[in-house]
Design a protein around this motif. Sequence first.
Motif, PDB file in Angstrom:
ATOM      1  N   ILE A   2      -0.558   3.773  -3.470  1.00  0.00           N
ATOM      2  CA  ILE A   2      -1.979   4.029  -3.303  1.00  0.00           C
ATOM      3  C   ILE A   2      -2.662   2.664  -3.989  1.00  0.00           C
ATOM      4  O   ILE A   2      -2.439   2.333  -5.140  1.00  0.00           O
ATOM      5  CB  ILE A   2      -2.538   5.102  -3.812  1.00  0.00           C
ATOM      6  N   LEU A   3      -3.547   1.779  -3.195  1.00  0.00           N
ATOM      7  CA  LEU A   3      -4.134   0.725  -3.800  1.00  0.00           C
ATOM      8  C   LEU A   3      -5.745   0.758  -3.814  1.00  0.00           C
ATOM      9  O   LEU A   3      -6.444   1.291  -2.815  1.00  0.00           O
ATOM     10  CB  LEU A   3      -3.958  -0.556  -3.149  1.00  0.00           C
ATOM     11  N   LEU A   4      -6.336   0.246  -4.896  1.00  0.00           N
ATOM     12  CA  LEU A   4      -7.919   0.382  -4.754  1.00  0.00           C
ATOM     13  C   LEU A   4      -8.049  -1.021  -4.392  1.00  0.00           C
ATOM     14  O   LEU A   4      -7.549  -1.986  -5.184  1.00  0.00           O
ATOM     15  CB  LEU A   4      -8.264   0.973  -6.246  1.00  0.00           C
ATOM     16  N   GLY A   5      -9.089  -1.339  -3.715  1.00  0.00           N
ATOM     17  CA  GLY A   5      -9.536  -2.573  -3.423  1.00  0.00           C
ATOM     18  C   GLY A   5     -10.930  -2.725  -3.900  1.00  0.00           C
ATOM     19  O   GLY A   5     -11.830  -2.000  -3.851  1.00  0.00           O
ATOM     20  N   ILE A   6     -11.348  -3.908  -4.515  1.00  0.00           N
ATOM     21  CA  ILE A   6     -12.532  -4.169  -5.007  1.00  0.00           C
ATOM     22  C   ILE A   6     -13.227  -5.563  -4.689  1.00  0.00           C
ATOM     23  O   ILE A   6     -12.480  -6.634  -4.798  1.00  0.00           O
ATOM     24  CB  ILE A   6     -12.541  -4.016  -6.699  1.00  0.00           C
ATOM     25  N   GLU A   7     -14.404  -5.510  -4.087  1.00  0.00           N
ATOM     26  CA  GLU A   7     -14.966  -6.916  -3.510  1.00  0.00           C
ATOM     27  C   GLU A   7     -16.259  -7.142  -4.088  1.00  0.00           C
ATOM     28  O   GLU A   7     -17.269  -6.105  -3.490  1.00  0.00           O
ATOM     29  CB  GLU A   7     -14.775  -6.820  -1.970  1.00  0.00           C
ATOM     30  N   THR A   8     -16.693  -7.929  -4.654  1.00  0.00           N
ATOM     31  CA  THR A   8     -18.093  -8.142  -5.206  1.00  0.00           C
ATOM     32  C   THR A   8     -18.358  -9.601  -5.137  1.00  0.00           C
ATOM     33  O   THR A   8     -19.090 -10.326  -6.051  1.00  0.00           O
ATOM     34  CB  THR A   8     -18.276  -7.724  -6.634  1.00  0.00           C
ATOM     35  N   SER A   9     -17.810 -10.625  -4.157  1.00  0.00           N
ATOM     36  CA  SER A   9     -17.926 -11.888  -4.399  1.00  0.00           C
ATOM     37  C   SER A   9     -19.343 -12.476  -4.127  1.00  0.00           C
ATOM     38  O   SER A   9     -19.581 -13.475  -4.459  1.00  0.00           O
ATOM     39  CB  SER A   9     -16.890 -12.560  -3.359  1.00  0.00           C
ATOM     40  N   CYS A  10     -20.198 -11.654  -3.311  1.00  0.00           N
ATOM     41  CA  CYS A  10     -21.574 -11.806  -2.975  1.00  0.00           C
ATOM     42  C   CYS A  10     -22.538 -10.972  -2.834  1.00  0.00           C
ATOM     43  O   CYS A  10     -22.984 -10.657  -4.061  1.00  0.00           O
ATOM     44  CB  CYS A  10     -21.661 -12.613  -1.491  1.00  0.00           C
ATOM     45  N   THR A  69      -5.841   8.832 -11.026  1.00  0.00           N
ATOM     46  CA  THR A  69      -4.748   8.553 -11.689  1.00  0.00           C
ATOM     47  C   THR A  69      -3.744   8.536 -10.518  1.00  0.00           C
ATOM     48  O   THR A  69      -2.434   8.273 -10.693  1.00  0.00           O
ATOM     49  CB  THR A  69      -4.159   9.724 -12.499  1.00  0.00           C
ATOM     50  N   ASP A  70      -4.167   8.682  -9.255  1.00  0.00           N
ATOM     51  CA  ASP A  70      -3.104   8.476  -8.291  1.00  0.00           C
ATOM     52  C   ASP A  70      -2.904   7.072  -7.542  1.00  0.00           C
ATOM     53  O   ASP A  70      -2.092   6.544  -7.092  1.00  0.00           O
ATOM     54  CB  ASP A  70      -3.494   9.146  -6.784  1.00  0.00           C
ATOM     55  N   ILE A  71      -4.181   5.968  -8.235  1.00  0.00           N
ATOM     56  CA  ILE A  71      -4.060   4.891  -7.683  1.00  0.00           C
ATOM     57  C   ILE A  71      -2.889   4.101  -8.644  1.00  0.00           C
ATOM     58  O   ILE A  71      -2.468   4.036  -9.671  1.00  0.00           O
ATOM     59  CB  ILE A  71      -5.159   3.985  -8.367  1.00  0.00           C
ATOM     60  N   ASP A  72      -1.842   3.336  -7.755  1.00  0.00           N
ATOM     61  CA  ASP A  72      -0.892   2.387  -8.191  1.00  0.00           C
ATOM     62  C   ASP A  72      -1.105   1.044  -8.676  1.00  0.00           C
ATOM     63  O   ASP A  72      -0.019   0.683  -9.205  1.00  0.00           O
ATOM     64  CB  ASP A  72       0.369   2.582  -6.951  1.00  0.00           C
ATOM     65  N   GLY A  73      -2.199   0.661  -8.059  1.00  0.00           N
ATOM     66  CA  GLY A  73      -2.460  -0.822  -8.206  1.00  0.00           C
ATOM     67  C   GLY A  73      -3.829  -1.097  -7.752  1.00  0.00           C
ATOM     68  O   GLY A  73      -4.500  -0.264  -7.111  1.00  0.00           O
ATOM     69  N   ILE A  74      -4.587  -2.382  -8.434  1.00  0.00           N
ATOM     70  CA  ILE A  74      -5.890  -2.811  -7.894  1.00  0.00           C
ATOM     71  C   ILE A  74      -5.808  -4.025  -7.474  1.00  0.00           C
ATOM     72  O   ILE A  74      -5.128  -5.058  -8.060  1.00  0.00           O
ATOM     73  CB  ILE A  74      -6.757  -2.439  -9.201  1.00  0.00           C
ATOM     74  N   LEU A  96      -9.869  -1.432 -15.621  1.00  0.00           N
ATOM     75  CA  LEU A  96      -9.462  -0.351 -14.819  1.00  0.00           C
ATOM     76  C   LEU A  96      -7.869  -0.226 -14.845  1.00  0.00           C
ATOM     77  O   LEU A  96      -6.924   0.727 -15.159  1.00  0.00           O
ATOM     78  CB  LEU A  96      -9.887   0.186 -13.580  1.00  0.00           C
ATOM     79  N   ALA A  97      -7.459  -1.438 -14.696  1.00  0.00           N
ATOM     80  CA  ALA A  97      -5.917  -1.682 -14.709  1.00  0.00           C
ATOM     81  C   ALA A  97      -5.271  -1.350 -15.975  1.00  0.00           C
ATOM     82  O   ALA A  97      -4.159  -0.897 -16.164  1.00  0.00           O
ATOM     83  CB  ALA A  97      -5.549  -2.729 -14.167  1.00  0.00           C
ATOM     84  N   VAL A  98      -5.955  -1.715 -16.986  1.00  0.00           N
ATOM     85  CA  VAL A  98      -5.436  -1.660 -18.292  1.00  0.00           C
ATOM     86  C   VAL A  98      -5.417  -0.254 -18.771  1.00  0.00           C
ATOM     87  O   VAL A  98      -4.362   0.184 -19.398  1.00  0.00           O
ATOM     88  CB  VAL A  98      -6.132  -2.473 -19.403  1.00  0.00           C
ATOM     89  N   GLY A  99      -6.471   0.344 -18.577  1.00  0.00           N
ATOM     90  CA  GLY A  99      -6.665   1.621 -18.786  1.00  0.00           C
ATOM     91  C   GLY A  99      -5.685   2.543 -18.183  1.00  0.00           C
ATOM     92  O   GLY A  99      -5.258   3.644 -18.536  1.00  0.00           O
ATOM     93  N   LEU A 100      -5.305   2.327 -16.937  1.00  0.00           N
ATOM     94  CA  LEU A 100      -4.297   3.200 -15.955  1.00  0.00           C
ATOM     95  C   LEU A 100      -3.097   2.711 -16.118  1.00  0.00           C
ATOM     96  O   LEU A 100      -2.082   3.375 -15.792  1.00  0.00           O
ATOM     97  CB  LEU A 100      -4.659   3.252 -14.622  1.00  0.00           C
ATOM     98  N   ASN A 101      -2.858   1.432 -16.606  1.00  0.00           N
ATOM     99  CA  ASN A 101      -1.565   0.905 -17.024  1.00  0.00           C
ATOM    100  C   ASN A 101      -0.916   0.527 -15.634  1.00  0.00           C
ATOM    101  O   ASN A 101       0.150   1.077 -15.085  1.00  0.00           O
ATOM    102  CB  ASN A 101      -0.662   1.694 -17.965  1.00  0.00           C
ATOM    103  N   ILE A 102      -1.658  -0.095 -14.862  1.00  0.00           N
ATOM    104  CA  ILE A 102      -1.042  -0.270 -13.445  1.00  0.00           C
ATOM    105  C   ILE A 102      -1.359  -1.832 -12.944  1.00  0.00           C
ATOM    106  O   ILE A 102      -2.073  -2.530 -13.766  1.00  0.00           O
ATOM    107  CB  ILE A 102      -1.867   0.617 -12.241  1.00  0.00           C
ATOM    108  N   PRO A 103      -0.798  -2.422 -11.822  1.00  0.00           N
ATOM    109  CA  PRO A 103      -0.831  -3.658 -11.889  1.00  0.00           C
ATOM    110  C   PRO A 103      -2.242  -4.235 -11.140  1.00  0.00           C
ATOM    111  O   PRO A 103      -3.047  -3.373 -10.363  1.00  0.00           O
ATOM    112  CB  PRO A 103       0.286  -4.142 -10.739  1.00  0.00           C
ATOM    113  N   LEU A 104      -2.754  -5.602 -11.474  1.00  0.00           N
ATOM    114  CA  LEU A 104      -3.750  -6.154 -10.847  1.00  0.00           C
ATOM    115  C   LEU A 104      -3.352  -7.277 -10.136  1.00  0.00           C
ATOM    116  O   LEU A 104      -2.821  -8.254 -10.569  1.00  0.00           O
ATOM    117  CB  LEU A 104      -4.602  -6.536 -12.130  1.00  0.00           C
ATOM    118  N   ILE A 105      -3.823  -7.088  -8.802  1.00  0.00           N
ATOM    119  CA  ILE A 105      -3.571  -8.245  -7.945  1.00  0.00           C
ATOM    120  C   ILE A 105      -4.996  -8.924  -7.610  1.00  0.00           C
ATOM    121  O   ILE A 105      -5.618  -8.291  -7.016  1.00  0.00           O
ATOM    122  CB  ILE A 105      -2.994  -8.036  -6.754  1.00  0.00           C
TER     123      ILE A 105
END
Length: 332
Positions: A2-10, A69-74, A96-105
């Motif tokens: 399960i991945l969380l995607g974040i987009e705030t480029s514009c 806590t189900d999120i496996d990566g961001i 969030l990646a540090v807090g949940l201890n999951i990978p950041l891509i």
Amino acid sequence: MILLGIETSCDETSCAIIKNNIVLSNIVKTQEIHRQFGGVVPDLASKDHEKKILVIVYECIKDANIELTDIDGIAVTYGSGLLGSLIVGLNFAKGLAVGLNIPLIGISHLEGHLASGFIDNTPNFPCMSLIVSGGHTQIWYLESIDKFDVISNTVDDAAGEAFDKGARILGLGYPGGPEIEKLAKSGDPFKYKFPLPNVKNNKFNFSFSGLKTALLYKKNKLDNSEKKYSINNLAASYQHAIIIALLTKLELALSHYNVDNIIIVGGVSANLYFREYADNLKEKYNLNIIFPGLKYCTDNAAMIAMAGYLKLSQKKTYSNLSIEPNPNIIYK
Ligand code: KG4
Ligand code: ZN
């Protein structure tokens, strides 16, 4: 996965949840604050992302029916885009990646647009991608998702920019693409002729600034004549000229590269007249032309999450908490 995607480029604050390659939720909040200025104001954009991002992440988790806590990566956009806006999304994702201890891509915005062609679709490689957005107009030849050559670029404006600037000339709102498309529906695309842009040095390249100037001259001339004219015809003819310019170069690229899958992505790929015209190439070249679902054409986080998934499934990426925002990633 399960991945969380974040987009705030514009000026879109967007978050999405995907489970493997399936989108579970995708929320896009377009910032209205810029309307009064006729374009995006960078400081206001970052401030608005900051205000909304946490709420949207929680909304998105709720929509997907999962727990934080189900999120496996961001997967997060680190560029190109407005520096302040990128910093908000990137730093939020890092925390969030540090807090949940999951990978950041980290994902580049264009990689994200490309990945939108893989949502609900499975293009075959090698393939070609025409990326048509407000900031970019490029053709990529892809051997795999992470091995590609840029075979065509714009030498001046991007196709989306041509729509936006054209709309401003016609006295329409922003973003210009949907406004022009709306008017063009009841206009005659063959009423006015626009020159087909000609680019010296690299025949594959695009150019759109001449079309915009031609529109300005045409409109001024029509305004100064005695006769009444229809703005719908002007919008339809201008839209037709942009689409023909795009497809002429795509055809040229097709005659040089042996592919049978084409992925057309980015904001302009939402244009239905474009989709209809592109369909004509299907039979002529025996092609599979893939357009993303309409909600995945303009900026959204599902495409960013999808790019993260594609990278992770290639196992060629790793978590990188030290990734920095890059307002201007250049592909050439
Ligand atoms: O991909 P996108 O959302 O943002 C960038 O990465 O730039 O693309 C935005 C661009 C704008 O220039 C907008 O006018 C154009 O895509 N656009 C359209 C349509 N919807 C959005 N252009 C033509 N027809 C549309 N329906
Ligand atoms: Zn975009």
